[in-house]
Write a protein that holds these residues in place. Structure first.
Motif, PDB file in Angstrom:
ATOM      1  N   ARG A  47       0.823  -1.207   0.000  1.00  0.00           N
ATOM      2  CA  ARG A  47       0.000   0.000   0.000  1.00  0.00           C
ATOM      3  C   ARG A  47       0.860   1.262   0.000  1.00  0.00           C
ATOM      4  NH1 ARG A  47      -2.921  -3.396   3.537  1.00  0.00           N
ATOM      5  NH2 ARG A  47      -5.124  -3.651   2.987  1.00  0.00           N
ATOM      6  N   THR A  48       0.393   2.252  -0.745  1.00  0.00           N
ATOM      7  CA  THR A  48       1.000   3.582  -0.718  1.00  0.00           C
ATOM      8  C   THR A  48      -0.108   4.605  -0.522  1.00  0.00           C
ATOM      9  OG1 THR A  48       2.682   2.850  -2.307  1.00  0.00           O
ATOM     10  CG2 THR A  48       2.458   5.222  -1.962  1.00  0.00           C
ATOM     11  N   GLU A  49      -0.002   5.440   0.493  1.00  0.00           N
ATOM     12  CA  GLU A  49      -1.008   6.479   0.728  1.00  0.00           C
ATOM     13  C   GLU A  49      -0.927   7.528  -0.377  1.00  0.00           C
ATOM     14  OE1 GLU A  49      -3.344   6.639   3.011  1.00  0.00           O
ATOM     15  OE2 GLU A  49      -2.754   4.839   4.129  1.00  0.00           O
ATOM     16  N   LYS A 108      -5.752   4.863  -1.630  1.00  0.00           N
ATOM     17  CA  LYS A 108      -4.504   4.110  -1.479  1.00  0.00           C
ATOM     18  C   LYS A 108      -4.154   3.439  -2.799  1.00  0.00           C
ATOM     19  CE  LYS A 108      -4.939   2.857   3.440  1.00  0.00           C
ATOM     20  NZ  LYS A 108      -6.194   3.562   3.751  1.00  0.00           N
ATOM     21  N   ILE A 125      -9.293   2.612  -3.636  1.00  0.00           N
ATOM     22  CA  ILE A 125      -7.968   2.137  -4.045  1.00  0.00           C
ATOM     23  C   ILE A 125      -7.762   2.358  -5.545  1.00  0.00           C
ATOM     24  CG2 ILE A 125      -7.900   0.359  -2.237  1.00  0.00           C
ATOM     25  CD1 ILE A 125      -8.442  -1.711  -4.526  1.00  0.00           C
TER      26      ILE A 125
END
Length: 322
Positions: free
Chosen positions: A56-58, A63, A155
């Motif tokens: 995951r990357t904010e 995300k 997402i």
């Protein structure tokens, strides 16, 4: 005892949905997973017990999800293996290794080779564990729902999400876009949603446009406008849906420039163009202004120019002096 290919429930679910969403590779892998044969007939090396891991990357309001595959490649029967005879051993983190999607695909003996586009499609599709449904809408409320950021998927895949970065995603702008398209321009909208009704893609559809092959040659046509999506594979899904619906043209480049470059989706009657041909033409839309339009003009990707011609309003993809 024959050791068979072992795949986690999450990976099966992701493969199933990716196959339903058009991934050739996911469909092929599923067929291998279902085979009742020793694992060595399907997989290269000593890999087994496959699963997935989400990286995951904010990214502000959403995300970015990138899927990494994991597997066990330990010799479980070796006398010196610390977890020998423990049925849970293959799933212990210390006994697992991460695999990039391309490496995971190459482990299957009976599959491939695949084109880069097919691998990219698989990587994008596997990141959304849901079936995508695409429908055509025309009411102001439908436009509002498709544009409002609060309705977007939480997402995206690893790519830059054109949907989440759209300048029209805010409530006031979404309201004006919906009013403009439904009550002024008479357009429709293709909306892609996941199983939870989150919007994962949208594109304006112009059913009644005029294509100008020359100044005196008007040709009736239809156009799929620029596609905004949270996942790259959704672009191809929407294009396929548009083609099946009989829409004649699409934007050649899915960007905010190249307003005169198009790709033929379906042959145009009386023209020599075949599906897949790239053309450069001027287009116009007669504004029906069919219902009361209160206020607001959205950012338009293609028909950015408003003209007054013979007392009628026209939207065009080119500039002029009218």
């Amino acid at each position: 005892m024959i050791m068979k290919l072992n795949v986690s429930n999450e990976l099966k679910s992701r493969l199933t949905h990716a196959a339903e969403n058009g991934s050739v590779i996911a469909k092929d892998i599923l067929s291998e997973v279902k085979k009742n044969v020793p694992v060595e007939e399907v997989i290269r090396g000593s890999y087994n017990f496959f699963s997935t891991k989400r990286k995951r990357t904010e990214a502000g309001t959403f995300k970015k999800i990138r899927i990494v595959f994991t597997a066990c490649n330990k010799d479980l029967a070796h006398p010196n293996f610390p977890d020998r005879n423990n049925p849970q051993a293959p799933w212990f983190p210390e006994n697992r290794t991460d695999l990039e999607p391309s490496t995971f695909i190459e482990l299957f003996k009976n599959l491939g080779p695949y084109q880069p586009d097919e691998i990219n499609y698989f990587c994008s599709a596997i990141s959304l564990d849901s079936k995508v449904t695409i429908r055509l809408h025309d009411s102001m409320n439908d436009f509002m729902e498709a544009y409002l950021e609060s309705n977007y998927s939480p997402i995206s895949d690893g790519s830059e999400s054109s949907l989440h970065n759209s300048c029209m995603r805010y409530e006031d702008k979404a309201r004006n876009a919906a009013d403009f398209y439904a009550n002024f321009a008479g357009a429709k909208i293709l909306v892609a949603r996941d199983d939870s009704s989150n919007v994962v893609g949208r594109a304006i559809v112009w059913n009644e446009i005029t294509l100008w092959k020359s100044i005196n040659t008007p040709i009736a046509a239809s156009l799929l406008d620029r596609i905004y999506s949270s996942h790259a594979f959704v672009i191809e899904l929407i294009r396929k849906q548009a083609q099946e619906a009989g829409i004649l043209l699409r934007r050649r480049y899915n960007d905010y420039t190249h307003t005169t470059d198009f790709t033929v989706l379906n042959p145009i009657e009386g023209q020599e163009w075949a599906a897949g041909d790239n053309i450069q033409v001027s287009l116009t839309v007669k504004v029906p202004a069919c219902r009361w339009h209160k206020k607001g003009v959205p950012y338009l990707d293609t028909f950015y120019s408003l003209h007054l011609t013979d007392g009628n309003l026209e939207l065009r993809n080119t500039e002029g002096d009218t």
